[in-house]
Design a protein around this motif. Sequence first.
Motif, PDB file in Angstrom:
ATOM      1  N   TRP A 124      11.729  -4.302   4.576  1.00 13.52           N
ATOM      2  CA  TRP A 124      10.220  -4.057   4.472  1.00 13.52           C
ATOM      3  C   TRP A 124       9.474  -4.855   5.338  1.00 13.52           C
ATOM      4  O   TRP A 124       8.727  -4.547   6.331  1.00 13.52           O
ATOM      5  CB  TRP A 124       9.760  -3.681   3.210  1.00 13.52           C
ATOM      6  CG  TRP A 124      10.558  -2.887   2.341  1.00 13.52           C
ATOM      7  CD1 TRP A 124      11.088  -1.969   2.629  1.00 13.52           C
ATOM      8  CD2 TRP A 124      10.304  -2.869   0.818  1.00 13.52           C
ATOM      9  NE1 TRP A 124      11.646  -1.140   1.394  1.00 13.52           N
ATOM     10  CE2 TRP A 124      11.164  -1.980   0.358  1.00 13.52           C
ATOM     11  CE3 TRP A 124       9.633  -3.886  -0.063  1.00 13.52           C
ATOM     12  CZ2 TRP A 124      11.420  -1.685  -0.823  1.00 13.52           C
ATOM     13  CZ3 TRP A 124       9.818  -3.598  -1.384  1.00 13.52           C
ATOM     14  CH2 TRP A 124      10.812  -2.574  -1.855  1.00 13.52           C
ATOM     15  N   VAL A 128       7.593  -3.853   9.338  1.00 11.74           N
ATOM     16  CA  VAL A 128       6.193  -3.871   9.845  1.00 11.74           C
ATOM     17  C   VAL A 128       6.060  -4.800  10.642  1.00 11.74           C
ATOM     18  O   VAL A 128       5.076  -5.009  11.838  1.00 11.74           O
ATOM     19  CB  VAL A 128       5.421  -4.353   8.409  1.00 11.74           C
ATOM     20  CG1 VAL A 128       5.406  -3.287   7.275  1.00 11.74           C
ATOM     21  CG2 VAL A 128       5.578  -5.724   7.859  1.00 11.74           C
ATOM     22  N   ALA A 140       5.369   4.141   7.380  1.00  7.21           N
ATOM     23  CA  ALA A 140       4.672   4.302   6.249  1.00  7.21           C
ATOM     24  C   ALA A 140       5.275   5.219   5.277  1.00  7.21           C
ATOM     25  O   ALA A 140       5.180   5.218   4.094  1.00  7.21           O
ATOM     26  CB  ALA A 140       3.160   4.646   6.720  1.00  7.21           C
ATOM     27  N   LEU A 143       8.077   3.927   3.516  1.00  4.42           N
ATOM     28  CA  LEU A 143       7.997   2.849   2.680  1.00  4.42           C
ATOM     29  C   LEU A 143       7.308   3.468   1.271  1.00  4.42           C
ATOM     30  O   LEU A 143       7.545   2.781   0.206  1.00  4.42           O
ATOM     31  CB  LEU A 143       6.975   1.863   3.234  1.00  4.42           C
ATOM     32  CG  LEU A 143       7.426   0.960   4.319  1.00  4.42           C
ATOM     33  CD1 LEU A 143       6.404  -0.201   5.024  1.00  4.42           C
ATOM     34  CD2 LEU A 143       8.603   0.165   3.952  1.00  4.42           C
ATOM     35  N   ALA A 144       6.543   4.330   1.391  1.00  8.25           N
ATOM     36  CA  ALA A 144       5.670   5.002   0.278  1.00  8.25           C
ATOM     37  C   ALA A 144       6.727   5.768  -0.662  1.00  8.25           C
ATOM     38  O   ALA A 144       6.533   5.815  -1.881  1.00  8.25           O
ATOM     39  CB  ALA A 144       4.497   5.927   0.699  1.00  8.25           C
ATOM     40  N   SER A 159       3.698  -3.390  -1.591  1.00  5.95           N
ATOM     41  CA  SER A 159       2.417  -3.255  -1.179  1.00  5.95           C
ATOM     42  C   SER A 159       1.965  -4.082  -0.185  1.00  5.95           C
ATOM     43  O   SER A 159       1.172  -3.587   0.667  1.00  5.95           O
ATOM     44  CB  SER A 159       1.503  -3.834  -2.460  1.00  5.95           C
ATOM     45  OG  SER A 159       1.763  -2.815  -3.590  1.00  5.95           O
ATOM     46  N   LEU A 162       3.052  -2.515   3.067  1.00 10.67           N
ATOM     47  CA  LEU A 162       2.050  -1.067   3.446  1.00 10.67           C
ATOM     48  C   LEU A 162       0.834  -1.538   3.961  1.00 10.67           C
ATOM     49  O   LEU A 162       0.307  -0.912   5.017  1.00 10.67           O
ATOM     50  CB  LEU A 162       2.183  -0.240   2.080  1.00 10.67           C
ATOM     51  CG  LEU A 162       3.271   0.598   1.711  1.00 10.67           C
ATOM     52  CD1 LEU A 162       3.060   1.090   0.350  1.00 10.67           C
ATOM     53  CD2 LEU A 162       3.288   1.953   2.658  1.00 10.67           C
ATOM     54  N   MET A 169      -1.332   3.851   7.285  1.00  7.68           N
ATOM     55  CA  MET A 169      -0.519   4.010   5.920  1.00  7.68           C
ATOM     56  C   MET A 169      -1.507   4.888   5.094  1.00  7.68           C
ATOM     57  O   MET A 169      -0.882   5.293   4.077  1.00  7.68           O
ATOM     58  CB  MET A 169       0.043   2.889   5.319  1.00  7.68           C
ATOM     59  CG  MET A 169      -1.032   1.716   5.208  1.00  7.68           C
ATOM     60  SD  MET A 169      -1.519   2.140   3.169  1.00  7.68           S
ATOM     61  CE  MET A 169      -2.637   0.958   3.107  1.00  7.68           C
ATOM     62  N   LEU A 173      -0.206   6.661   1.592  1.00 10.33           N
ATOM     63  CA  LEU A 173      -0.343   6.205   0.298  1.00 10.33           C
ATOM     64  C   LEU A 173      -1.269   6.974  -0.765  1.00 10.33           C
ATOM     65  O   LEU A 173      -0.984   7.262  -1.972  1.00 10.33           O
ATOM     66  CB  LEU A 173      -1.420   4.960   0.445  1.00 10.33           C
ATOM     67  CG  LEU A 173      -1.561   3.995  -0.919  1.00 10.33           C
ATOM     68  CD1 LEU A 173      -0.409   3.392  -1.430  1.00 10.33           C
ATOM     69  CD2 LEU A 173      -2.648   2.633  -0.363  1.00 10.33           C
ATOM     70  N   THR A 191      -1.807  -0.662  -5.053  1.00  7.26           N
ATOM     71  CA  THR A 191      -1.940  -1.025  -3.642  1.00  7.26           C
ATOM     72  C   THR A 191      -3.151  -0.615  -2.981  1.00  7.26           C
ATOM     73  O   THR A 191      -3.538  -1.422  -2.146  1.00  7.26           O
ATOM     74  CB  THR A 191      -0.398  -0.281  -2.901  1.00  7.26           C
ATOM     75  OG1 THR A 191       0.533  -0.484  -3.437  1.00  7.26           O
ATOM     76  CG2 THR A 191      -0.495  -0.584  -1.500  1.00  7.26           C
ATOM     77  N   TRP A 195      -5.712  -3.111  -1.097  1.00  6.20           N
ATOM     78  CA  TRP A 195      -5.952  -2.894   0.291  1.00  6.20           C
ATOM     79  C   TRP A 195      -7.369  -3.099   0.565  1.00  6.20           C
ATOM     80  O   TRP A 195      -8.028  -3.807   1.736  1.00  6.20           O
ATOM     81  CB  TRP A 195      -5.334  -1.553   0.719  1.00  6.20           C
ATOM     82  CG  TRP A 195      -5.747  -1.234   2.260  1.00  6.20           C
ATOM     83  CD1 TRP A 195      -5.578  -1.943   3.242  1.00  6.20           C
ATOM     84  CD2 TRP A 195      -5.929   0.240   2.732  1.00  6.20           C
ATOM     85  NE1 TRP A 195      -5.834  -1.270   4.552  1.00  6.20           N
ATOM     86  CE2 TRP A 195      -6.376   0.053   4.179  1.00  6.20           C
ATOM     87  CE3 TRP A 195      -6.146   1.299   2.204  1.00  6.20           C
ATOM     88  CZ2 TRP A 195      -6.735   1.241   4.774  1.00  6.20           C
ATOM     89  CZ3 TRP A 195      -6.316   2.584   2.785  1.00  6.20           C
ATOM     90  CH2 TRP A 195      -6.707   2.366   4.212  1.00  6.20           C
TER      91      TRP A 195
END
Length: 223
Positions: A124, A128, A140, A143-144, A159, A162, A169, A173, A191, A195
């Motif tokens: 991960w 990114v 994204a 990853l989600a 988290s 992302l 993302m 999400l 998350t 964010w």
Amino acid sequence: MTMSQADTRAKQALRGLDNADPSVRLRTALAAGTTPDPGLVGELVERCAVEPDFSVREMLTWALTRHETSATLPLLVGEVRSGRAQARSQALHTLSKIGDRQAWPAITPALLSDADDEVARSAWRAAVVLVPGSEARGLAVLLAAQLGRGGHETQLSLSRALIALGEVMSPALAAATTDPDPGVRAHAIATERLWREPETGFGFAIEEAKRVVALGGAGRKES
């Protein structure tokens, strides 16, 4: 200098990596990075796969970042396909530190969902850093798909990955906040909270998200 002489010199330079004392191994890795030599790269990569001490592994990674990518990338990309979890994890970690996007094709969906949490976390973080802008939305989504996985540290790593992708993302999400799995929903909500409000601690955010899910509350928090 012949090839055999170069190999002999490299082996002598890295002899300390076999020492039982981690401080000796640390100094050996430091010396390998201080005076880069392409003849050392193979041994450094191989040592990453078996080195038990975290500090020494970090120094091995640093030493590899000091070498030319033409020497390091092919070997590291090969290591991410290793059957040894530590080899995969440390190679991914080193690729993230080198930051050369030529390595992006090596970050496969299989690595992003690796059964070993440490490998997945390393994948991960590398993803990114290495992802081209045109492929960030697809990353994204991948990853989600891992939301709700693992314990506190694993969830926090996901988290952060992302969030590092930024606004791209958001759709993935948002979709996860309505997932049938309450664990996925809680992780997605936490998350999103992290964010939008970076000062919020993840522990607080996830516990609050679990309460929201348990009470059947709406996933998204209005900004």
